[in-house]
Structures are given as C-alpha cells and as structure tokens.
Write a protein that holds these residues in place. Structure first.
Motif, PDB file in Angstrom:
ATOM      1  N   SER A 117       3.692  10.993  -5.665  1.00 51.83           N
ATOM      2  CA  SER A 117       4.972  11.669  -5.858  1.00 51.83           C
ATOM      3  C   SER A 117       5.137  12.144  -7.292  1.00 51.83           C
ATOM      4  O   SER A 117       4.531  11.634  -8.227  1.00 51.83           O
ATOM      5  CB  SER A 117       6.125  10.750  -5.485  1.00 51.83           C
ATOM      6  N   ASP A 118       6.011  13.140  -7.432  1.00 52.72           N
ATOM      7  CA  ASP A 118       6.363  13.671  -8.744  1.00 52.72           C
ATOM      8  C   ASP A 118       7.559  12.874  -9.255  1.00 52.72           C
ATOM      9  O   ASP A 118       8.594  12.815  -8.607  1.00 52.72           O
ATOM     10  CB  ASP A 118       6.718  15.150  -8.624  1.00 52.72           C
ATOM     11  N   ILE A 133       0.839  -1.210   0.000  1.00 54.29           N
ATOM     12  CA  ILE A 133       0.000   0.000   0.000  1.00 54.29           C
ATOM     13  C   ILE A 133       0.866   1.249   0.000  1.00 54.29           C
ATOM     14  O   ILE A 133       0.615   2.196  -0.745  1.00 54.29           O
ATOM     15  CB  ILE A 133      -0.965  -0.028   1.204  1.00 54.29           C
ATOM     16  N   GLY A 134       1.918   1.260   0.807  1.00 57.96           N
ATOM     17  CA  GLY A 134       2.804   2.424   0.848  1.00 57.96           C
ATOM     18  C   GLY A 134       3.526   2.660  -0.458  1.00 57.96           C
ATOM     19  O   GLY A 134       3.679   3.799  -0.902  1.00 57.96           O
ATOM     20  N   TYR A 135       3.982   1.597  -1.097  1.00 65.54           N
ATOM     21  CA  TYR A 135       4.678   1.709  -2.378  1.00 65.54           C
ATOM     22  C   TYR A 135       3.762   2.313  -3.445  1.00 65.54           C
ATOM     23  O   TYR A 135       4.143   3.227  -4.174  1.00 65.54           O
ATOM     24  CB  TYR A 135       5.172   0.330  -2.804  1.00 65.54           C
ATOM     25  N   ASN A 136       2.547   1.798  -3.553  1.00 65.65           N
ATOM     26  CA  ASN A 136       1.617   2.313  -4.551  1.00 65.65           C
ATOM     27  C   ASN A 136       1.144   3.721  -4.222  1.00 65.65           C
ATOM     28  O   ASN A 136       0.971   4.545  -5.124  1.00 65.65           O
ATOM     29  CB  ASN A 136       0.421   1.368  -4.690  1.00 65.65           C
TER      30      ASN A 136
END
Length: 86
Positions: free
Chosen positions: A36-37, A27-30
C-alpha cells in the motif's frame, strides 16, 4: 470412527483455528504494509474550511466587492475545429 473425529475436532477447534487465524492476519498485515501507499494528502481542518467558506460568503454579500466577470472563451470556441482557429 467419524463421530469420534468430529467430537475431537469440535473440542479442539479453538486450539487449531486461533494460530491459523493469527498467521493469516500477520501475513495480511505485512502484505498490506508492503503493497500500500502510505502517503495521506493534506486536507484543511473542518474549522479552516468553515472559516474560509464564511469569509467567502461575507465577501459575496458586499456589493462593492463583486469581481468583474471575465470570460476566457465563448461557448462557440469550445469545439472549434483546428482549421477555423487561425
């Protein structure tokens, strides 16, 4: 009752925490990918920066190639009030 519960929890802790940690990581990765830019600005390589710096130093060592100093404004013009500009 509590010692049996703690023993079972200690025994099966890896089987409980590993899927939970994997889910949180996924979940954090996605979430980071969505928020993020992904634009990375271009920077010259270290070799190019060094080459430019060396060329600039070589130009400064030659006294016949010194640029003439040109002041665009004096120190008194920096905080000049609008009524005094005209």
């Amino acid at each position: 009752m509590w010692p049996v519960f703690y023993t079972a929890l200690r025994t099966y802790a890896p089987y409980i925490t590993l899927p939970f940690a994997g889910l949180v990581g996924f979940i954090g990765y996605n979430l980071e990918n969505w928020l993020s830019d992904k634009y990375t600005p271009y920077n010259k390589s270290i070799e190019e920066q060094r080459r430019d710096r060396m060329l600039q130093e070589e130009q400064l060592k030659q006294p016949e190639n010194v640029d003439k100093l040109k002041y665009k404004h004096t120190i008194l013009d920096t905080n000049l009030s609008p009524s005094l500009k005209s």
